[in-house]
Write an enzyme that holds these catalytic residues in place. Structure first.
Site, PDB file in Angstrom:
ATOM      1  N   ARG A   1      42.084  21.818  26.339  1.00 41.14           N
ATOM      2  CA  ARG A   1      42.388  23.234  26.591  1.00 41.14           C
ATOM      3  C   ARG A   1      43.898  23.480  26.630  1.00 41.14           C
ATOM      4  O   ARG A   1      44.385  24.518  26.167  1.00 41.14           O
ATOM      5  CB  ARG A   1      41.724  23.689  27.900  1.00 41.14           C
ATOM      6  CG  ARG A   1      40.193  23.840  27.743  1.00 41.14           C
ATOM      7  CD  ARG A   1      39.476  23.642  29.054  1.00 41.14           C
ATOM      8  NE  ARG A   1      38.061  23.945  28.999  1.00 41.14           N
ATOM      9  CZ  ARG A   1      37.095  23.088  28.622  1.00 41.14           C
ATOM     10  NH1 ARG A   1      37.420  21.868  28.210  1.00 41.14           N
ATOM     11  NH2 ARG A   1      35.828  23.453  28.633  1.00 41.14           N
TER      12      ARG A   1
ATOM     13  N   ARG B   1      31.249   6.341  26.907  1.00 41.55           N
ATOM     14  CA  ARG B   1      30.755   6.275  28.301  1.00 41.55           C
ATOM     15  C   ARG B   1      29.670   5.208  28.464  1.00 41.55           C
ATOM     16  O   ARG B   1      29.480   4.659  29.548  1.00 41.55           O
ATOM     17  CB  ARG B   1      30.268   7.647  28.766  1.00 41.55           C
ATOM     18  CG  ARG B   1      31.401   8.665  28.782  1.00 41.55           C
ATOM     19  CD  ARG B   1      31.178   9.828  29.700  1.00 41.55           C
ATOM     20  NE  ARG B   1      32.050  10.930  29.332  1.00 41.55           N
ATOM     21  CZ  ARG B   1      33.338  11.047  29.694  1.00 41.55           C
ATOM     22  NH1 ARG B   1      33.896  10.135  30.454  1.00 41.55           N
ATOM     23  NH2 ARG B   1      34.062  12.085  29.303  1.00 41.55           N
TER      24      ARG B   1
ATOM     25  N   LYS C   1      24.447  14.031  23.361  1.00 40.53           N
ATOM     26  CA  LYS C   1      25.842  13.623  23.590  1.00 40.53           C
ATOM     27  C   LYS C   1      26.256  12.654  22.463  1.00 40.53           C
ATOM     28  O   LYS C   1      25.593  12.573  21.446  1.00 40.53           O
ATOM     29  CB  LYS C   1      25.979  13.004  24.981  1.00 40.53           C
ATOM     30  CG  LYS C   1      25.738  14.012  26.114  1.00 40.53           C
ATOM     31  CD  LYS C   1      26.795  15.084  26.139  1.00 40.53           C
ATOM     32  CE  LYS C   1      26.579  16.096  27.242  1.00 40.53           C
ATOM     33  NZ  LYS C   1      27.480  17.241  27.152  1.00 40.53           N
TER      34      LYS C   1
ATOM     35  N   LYS D   1      40.202  14.843  30.225  1.00 37.36           N
ATOM     36  CA  LYS D   1      39.926  15.116  28.810  1.00 37.36           C
ATOM     37  C   LYS D   1      39.693  16.612  28.573  1.00 37.36           C
ATOM     38  O   LYS D   1      40.271  17.193  27.659  1.00 37.36           O
ATOM     39  CB  LYS D   1      38.701  14.297  28.376  1.00 37.36           C
ATOM     40  CG  LYS D   1      38.239  14.535  26.956  1.00 37.36           C
ATOM     41  CD  LYS D   1      37.334  13.414  26.469  1.00 37.36           C
ATOM     42  CE  LYS D   1      35.907  13.538  26.947  1.00 37.36           C
ATOM     43  NZ  LYS D   1      35.120  14.604  26.308  1.00 37.36           N
ATOM     44  N   SER D   2      38.847  17.211  29.384  1.00 38.60           N
ATOM     45  CA  SER D   2      38.539  18.644  29.191  1.00 38.60           C
ATOM     46  C   SER D   2      39.808  19.482  29.274  1.00 38.60           C
ATOM     47  O   SER D   2      40.036  20.382  28.456  1.00 38.60           O
ATOM     48  CB  SER D   2      37.564  19.130  30.264  1.00 38.60           C
ATOM     49  OG  SER D   2      36.318  18.518  30.099  1.00 38.60           O
TER      50      SER D   2
ATOM     51  N   ARG E   1      25.578  16.184  15.890  1.00 40.17           N
ATOM     52  CA  ARG E   1      25.384  16.936  17.149  1.00 40.17           C
ATOM     53  C   ARG E   1      25.238  18.437  16.858  1.00 40.17           C
ATOM     54  O   ARG E   1      25.831  18.956  15.920  1.00 40.17           O
ATOM     55  CB  ARG E   1      26.555  16.655  18.099  1.00 40.17           C
ATOM     56  CG  ARG E   1      26.582  15.187  18.509  1.00 40.17           C
ATOM     57  CD  ARG E   1      27.741  14.857  19.404  1.00 40.17           C
ATOM     58  NE  ARG E   1      27.662  15.546  20.676  1.00 40.17           N
ATOM     59  CZ  ARG E   1      28.628  15.553  21.584  1.00 40.17           C
ATOM     60  NH1 ARG E   1      29.761  14.901  21.348  1.00 40.17           N
ATOM     61  NH2 ARG E   1      28.477  16.202  22.719  1.00 40.17           N
TER      62      ARG E   1
ATOM     63  N   GLN F   1      31.358  24.046  26.982  1.00 38.12           N
ATOM     64  CA  GLN F   1      31.951  24.088  25.636  1.00 38.12           C
ATOM     65  C   GLN F   1      31.584  25.396  24.949  1.00 38.12           C
ATOM     66  O   GLN F   1      32.425  26.039  24.308  1.00 38.12           O
ATOM     67  CB  GLN F   1      31.453  22.908  24.803  1.00 38.12           C
ATOM     68  CG  GLN F   1      31.943  21.573  25.326  1.00 38.12           C
ATOM     69  CD  GLN F   1      31.388  20.394  24.548  1.00 38.12           C
ATOM     70  OE1 GLN F   1      30.580  20.564  23.638  1.00 38.12           O
ATOM     71  NE2 GLN F   1      31.808  19.203  24.905  1.00 38.12           N
TER      72      GLN F   1
ATOM     73  N   ARG G   1      21.943   9.597  25.267  1.00 38.76           N
ATOM     74  CA  ARG G   1      22.312   8.795  26.447  1.00 38.76           C
ATOM     75  C   ARG G   1      21.125   8.492  27.359  1.00 38.76           C
ATOM     76  O   ARG G   1      21.259   7.704  28.293  1.00 38.76           O
ATOM     77  CB  ARG G   1      23.442   9.474  27.230  1.00 38.76           C
ATOM     78  CG  ARG G   1      24.775   9.337  26.541  1.00 38.76           C
ATOM     79  CD  ARG G   1      25.925   9.856  27.379  1.00 38.76           C
ATOM     80  NE  ARG G   1      27.178   9.692  26.647  1.00 38.76           N
ATOM     81  CZ  ARG G   1      28.265  10.428  26.855  1.00 38.76           C
ATOM     82  NH1 ARG G   1      28.257  11.377  27.777  1.00 38.76           N
ATOM     83  NH2 ARG G   1      29.351  10.208  26.146  1.00 38.76           N
TER      84      ARG G   1
ATOM     85  N   ASP H   1      28.442  14.040  32.481  1.00 35.85           N
ATOM     86  CA  ASP H   1      29.144  12.912  31.843  1.00 35.85           C
ATOM     87  C   ASP H   1      29.085  11.639  32.688  1.00 35.85           C
ATOM     88  O   ASP H   1      29.365  10.549  32.191  1.00 35.85           O
ATOM     89  CB  ASP H   1      30.616  13.272  31.585  1.00 35.85           C
ATOM     90  CG  ASP H   1      30.748  14.353  30.516  1.00 35.85           C
ATOM     91  OD1 ASP H   1      29.776  14.586  29.773  1.00 35.85           O
ATOM     92  OD2 ASP H   1      31.826  14.973  30.434  1.00 35.85           O
TER      93      ASP H   1
END
Ligand code: S3P
Length: 450
Positions: A27, A394, A348, A22-23, A128, A176, A352, A321
């Site tokens: 990018r 998640r 998150k 995902k990251s 967030r 991030q 979490r 994560d």
């Protein structure tokens, strides 16, 4: 609203690969769109989060063509037409969906443009903290308003601005935020430096190098010079180790199991999960195929009776994560597991710490909650329960894994959210639950469309 119904398994023998990281997919969409030509991206993650970033880049002028797609989700292989650092004003506000990474990276990208733009997201993303990116960007000269109901939250209104470079000490270890400042630095004349308090994932730096944009690393300081032209390149995204983590925990906690996860990213800034599972007693081998750029390889894991462990302070950013599923492993292990210094979990997709503690308690685990983490006294039998994911991908997936070890049936409510990072999770879960181990059972249906 969809749900998972999960029962205990008695064996797990499987070989498969998980969808793209995902990251790195976020990018690749951004840097491909900034580059000076056509980039072929392979194994892009066709998740809602990453497709939103791809569509954002399209709205900014960098169109893409799909080569292959995962039916019903989005592109896997695609060509991005880079705009040579010249983006155009979007016609409408840009939807970042559920993606903190998408919104924060795009805020960095858009801060130094000649046009205004607006970024918005879903209810979770709109609560967030965005101050962590708007503060350093404002220091560079950006004009960003946070117009959310909650102070410091999205939607973000980003006005046209000219940026000047800064040296910024990150108050939280966040890749991030580091990446947002580095992307803004690409549009500022001179040297922008970010100093991180601890090592965070370095995909931005590695991918910039693939696009021939140089950054300099001096200890925990990372610098970039503005006005460099990213050279178009082709990039293959490795499997996401954060998605593999769910199956790694399932295999680790089941004595006699064997699991081979193929072609997964083994970047050392992401592999603390492997160290933790080894420390807990799992037997693991990593086989690296390629160590240039982003390391990629196979992980073979054999299950064992696990024992508890203490997560080290320096490991936390590396496995942030994976903590929900590590907590599940801890509940299945003998003895105490201590997870502290992880207050970031509270901001998150859900809080979490609370969602994990409540869910594990509902399944019978012995858990103590702290402001910055939890302590789990493992080894108590888990029983099936009804768990709400609260829209957090998640959490949904971690409790599906817990259900594989619980008496009776575990029902996870509100599971559409898994598509934000792992389209096809339900398919892989069904293959594991049905004791199927033929590689074909794990293949996600793709359709060539060009
Ligand atoms: C990410 C960094 C981490 C991680 C997130 C993805 C990234 O967030 O939790 O899922 O791609 O840079 P922070 O930067 O907030 O630590």
């Amino acid at each position: 609203m969809s749900e998972f119904r999960v029962k205990a398994i008695s064996k797990l023998h499987a070989e498969f690969s998980v969808p793209g990281d995902k990251s790195m997919s976020h990018r690749a969409a951004i840097l491909g769109g900034l580059s000076n030509g056509i980039c072929t991206i392979r194994n892009f993650l066709p998740s809602e989060d990453c497709v939103n970033t791809l569509n954002a880049m399209q709205a900014l002028g960098a169109r893409h063509e799909v080569i292959d797609e995962l039916t019903g989700y989005g592109p896997i292989n695609l060509r991005i037409h880079g705009q040579s650092m010249k983006l155009s004003a979007p016609a409408a506000p840009i939807d970042c969906g559920n993606a903190g990474t998408g919104m924060r990276l795009l805020a960095g990208l858009l801060a130094g443009q000649e046009f205004s733009s607006e970024l918005f997201g879903d209810a979770s993303l709109s609560s967030r903290p965005m101050g962590r990116v708007t503060v350093p960007l404002a220091e560079m000269g950006a004009k960003i308003e946070t117009r959310g109901e909650k102070p410091g939250c999205a939607p973000l209104f980003i006005h046209a601005a000219t940026l000047t470079p800064i040296t910024y000490h990150l108050p939280v270890a966040s890749a991030q935020v580091k990446s947002a400042v580095l992307l803004a630095g690409m549009f500022a004349k001179g040297k922008t430096t970010v100093i991180q308090p601890a090592e965070t994932r370095d995909h931005t730096e590695k991918m910039l190098a693939s696009f021939r944009v140089s950054t300099r690393r001096d200890g925990n300081a990372i610098s970039i010079f503005g006005n460099q032209m990213p050279e178009s390149c082709d990039f293959t995204v490795p499997g996401d180790i954060s998605s593999a983590a769910f199956w790694l925990v399932a295999a680790a906690a089941l004595p006699g199991s064997r699991l081979l996860i193929k072609d997964v990213g083994l970047n050392p800034t992401r592999t603390a999960i492997l160290k933790v599972l080894s420390r807990m007693g799992a037997h693991m081998t990593e086989i690296l195929h390629n160590s240039e750029g982003e390391p990629i390889g196979n992980i073979e894991i054999h299950g064992a009776a696990l024992t508890g462990t203490t997560i080290l302070i320096e490991e936390v950013p590396n496995l942030i994560d994976e903590i929900p599923v590590i907590a599940v492993a801890a509940a299945l292990a003998k003895g105490r597991t201590v997870i502290r210094n992880a207050k970031e979990l509270r901001v998150k997709e859900t809080d979490r710490i609370t969602t994990v503690v409540d869910g594990l308690r509902a399944m019978g685990a012995d858990v103590l909650e702290f402001e910055d983490g939890m302590e789990i006294e493992g080894g108590k039998p888990l029983h099936g329960a009804e768990i709400d994911s609260f829209g957090d991908h998640r959490i949904a997936m971690a409790f599906a894994i817990a259900g594989l070890f619980a008496d009776g049936e575990t029902v996870i409510k509100n599971t559409d959210c898994v598509n934000t990072s792992y389209p096809g999770f339900a398919h892989h879960l069904a293959a594991i639950r049905n004791h199927r181990s033929r590689p074909a059972d794990f293949t996600l249906p793709t359709t060539p469309i060009a």
